[in-house]
Scaffold this active site. Structure first.
Site, PDB file in Angstrom:
ATOM      1  N   SER A  10     -58.281 -25.005   1.653  1.00 22.26           N
ATOM      2  CA  SER A  10     -57.478 -26.230   1.709  1.00 22.26           C
ATOM      3  C   SER A  10     -57.957 -27.148   0.584  1.00 22.26           C
ATOM      4  O   SER A  10     -59.063 -26.974   0.059  1.00 22.26           O
ATOM      5  CB  SER A  10     -57.650 -26.931   3.054  1.00 22.26           C
ATOM      6  OG  SER A  10     -58.934 -27.509   3.119  1.00 22.26           O
TER       7      SER A  10
ATOM      8  N   ASP B 198     -54.312 -23.416  -0.480  1.00 23.96           N
ATOM      9  CA  ASP B 198     -53.303 -23.694   0.553  1.00 23.96           C
ATOM     10  C   ASP B 198     -52.642 -25.053   0.266  1.00 23.96           C
ATOM     11  O   ASP B 198     -53.233 -25.891  -0.443  1.00 23.96           O
ATOM     12  CB  ASP B 198     -54.025 -23.697   1.912  1.00 23.96           C
ATOM     13  CG  ASP B 198     -53.080 -23.545   3.092  1.00 23.96           C
ATOM     14  OD1 ASP B 198     -51.941 -23.109   2.897  1.00 23.96           O
ATOM     15  OD2 ASP B 198     -53.517 -23.855   4.231  1.00 23.96           O
TER      16      ASP B 198
ATOM     17  N   ASP C 185     -46.905 -27.298  -2.454  1.00 29.70           N
ATOM     18  CA  ASP C 185     -46.156 -27.782  -1.298  1.00 29.70           C
ATOM     19  C   ASP C 185     -45.469 -29.088  -1.675  1.00 29.70           C
ATOM     20  O   ASP C 185     -46.028 -30.169  -1.532  1.00 29.70           O
ATOM     21  CB  ASP C 185     -47.084 -27.981  -0.092  1.00 29.70           C
ATOM     22  CG  ASP C 185     -46.304 -28.442   1.137  1.00 29.70           C
ATOM     23  OD1 ASP C 185     -45.096 -28.722   0.999  1.00 29.70           O
ATOM     24  OD2 ASP C 185     -46.901 -28.534   2.225  1.00 29.70           O
TER      25      ASP C 185
ATOM     26  N   THR D 159     -52.517 -20.239  14.436  1.00 29.69           N
ATOM     27  CA  THR D 159     -53.414 -20.405  15.599  1.00 29.69           C
ATOM     28  C   THR D 159     -52.621 -20.728  16.866  1.00 29.69           C
ATOM     29  O   THR D 159     -51.845 -21.691  16.873  1.00 29.69           O
ATOM     30  CB  THR D 159     -54.433 -21.544  15.340  1.00 29.69           C
ATOM     31  OG1 THR D 159     -55.131 -21.253  14.137  1.00 29.69           O
ATOM     32  CG2 THR D 159     -55.409 -21.701  16.498  1.00 29.69           C
TER      33      THR D 159
ATOM     34  N   ASN E 113     -50.922 -17.282   8.226  1.00 29.36           N
ATOM     35  CA  ASN E 113     -51.951 -18.301   7.972  1.00 29.36           C
ATOM     36  C   ASN E 113     -52.677 -18.695   9.245  1.00 29.36           C
ATOM     37  O   ASN E 113     -52.040 -19.072  10.240  1.00 29.36           O
ATOM     38  CB  ASN E 113     -51.282 -19.574   7.422  1.00 29.36           C
ATOM     39  CG  ASN E 113     -50.896 -19.448   5.977  1.00 29.36           C
ATOM     40  OD1 ASN E 113     -50.872 -18.367   5.415  1.00 29.36           O
ATOM     41  ND2 ASN E 113     -50.583 -20.579   5.365  1.00 29.36           N
TER      42      ASN E 113
HETATM   43  P1  13P Z   1     -53.118 -23.280  11.979  1.00 32.13           P
HETATM   44  O1  13P Z   1     -54.135 -24.353  11.726  1.00 32.13           O
HETATM   45  O2  13P Z   1     -52.182 -23.636  13.075  1.00 32.13           O
HETATM   46  O3  13P Z   1     -53.757 -21.952  12.170  1.00 32.13           O
HETATM   47  O4  13P Z   1     -52.194 -23.190  10.674  1.00 32.13           O
HETATM   48  C1  13P Z   1     -52.742 -22.711   9.510  1.00 32.13           C
HETATM   49  C2  13P Z   1     -51.835 -22.864   8.358  1.00 32.13           C
HETATM   50  O5  13P Z   1     -50.644 -22.674   8.448  1.00 32.13           O
HETATM   51  C3  13P Z   1     -52.451 -23.200   7.074  1.00 32.13           C
HETATM   52  O6  13P Z   1     -51.540 -23.380   6.051  1.00 32.13           O
END
Ligand code: 13P
Length: 284
Positions: free
Chosen positions: A50, A82, A104, A211, A230
């Site tokens: 990130s 990301d 993004d 997640t 992801n």
């Molecule tokens: P989560 O935090 O819900 O796993 O999402 C991760 C994500 O999409 C990162 O871009």
């Protein structure tokens, strides 16, 4: 040899009907846990960073850890930036050796999102760096991107197809009803739209907000065209819980290396479970 971009691994996943896990790492221990889990299962994998993680550690330490661990691994390992809105951060990642980046600009109108995405492809493509872009607004918090429920909207299939035909992407992330962070209720996934976008764009799609989704949702999304999944929040929980629980169970001990070992095992077990679920084990 194992330092690669996302192109071939996503293409093979798309052809093979499975997905490659993209795991947001936090530090050396989590990076090591992801690479080791993938290597033990003979799976390709994506290390995701990130913007906040990049800012916390700096470009050089992250890329050195990646180079050392991925370079020595027998499986393909990509490193992907990301959700990034900042072209300067993208440029720096490209210059430091990231093999893949995500622009993004999904909060911008169509034309602006397209123009910014094209700019990133122009920077990345000559260096063999793959690019992911997003359309729609995914609810929840990811890094410094906050989207409230009332602001979230799905990617429009028609617009998504037009967007993808006007810029050369390696991976496309349409908002299809998943959320970043912890799910409050049952997510409503627009499977039809996902299928239509995958079919009409022909691109490997990224499933964000991994997640907390059920095994059935993962499998259905993967079968419809998600070749990248992801996962971030799961690693944040494993990172803290692995460390803290070891301490609770061994209160008299002050040996942080043991806490870190417990943290590593917790992270690795979660990643390994995902890799098996996404069907990428044994494909590398
Ligand atoms: P989560 O935090 O819900 O796993 O999402 C991760 C994500 O999409 C990162 O871009």
């Amino acid at each position: 040899m194992a330092v690669v971009n996302m192109r071939e691994m996503l293409h093979e996943a798309q052809q093979g009907g499975y997905a490659v896990g993209a795991f947001n790492i936090l530090d050396y221990n989590s990076l090591r846990a992801v690479v080791d889990a993938a290597a033990e299962l003979a799976a390709p994998v994506i290390i995701q960073t990130s913007v906040k993680t990049v800012q916390f550690w700096g470009y050089k330490p992250l890329i050195q850890w990646y180079g050392q661990l991925a370079g020595g691994a027998a499986v393909p390992v990509a490193i992907h930036l990301d959700h990034c809105k900042d072209l300067k951060v993208i440029r720096n990642c490209i210059d430091h050796g990231w093999t893949s980046v995500m622009i993004d600009a999904s909060s911008k109108p169509f034309a602006e999102n397209l123009a910014l995405t094209r700019q990133v492809v122009e920077m990345a493509a000559p260096k063999g760096i793959t690019v992911e872009a997003e359309m729609g607004a995914i609810v929840g918090v990811e890094d410094d991107i906050h989207v409230k429920e009332q602001e979230a909207h799905l990617a429009d299939a028609e617009e998504a197809c037009r967007f993808c035909s006007e810029v050369s992407l390696d991976c496309f992330a349409p908002a299809i009803g998943t959320a970043h962070g912890v799910y409050k209720g049952e997510p409503k996934i627009a499977f039809d739209r996902l299928e239509e976008i995958a079919r009409r764009t022909g691109l490997p799609l990224a499933l964000h907000g991994g997640t907390g989704l059920s095994d059935e949702v993962f499998q259905r999304c993967i079968s419809l065209g998600c070749a990248k999944v992801n996962i971030s929040t799961q690693l944040k929980y494993a990172h803290i819980d692995g460390f803290v629980e070891y301490h609770r169970e061994h209160e008299a001990e002050y040996n942080p290396l043991k806490n870190l070992a417990a943290q590593y095992e917790r992270l690795k077990a979660g990643v390994a479970k995902d890799i098996v679920l996404f069907g990428s084990a044994g494909t590398a």
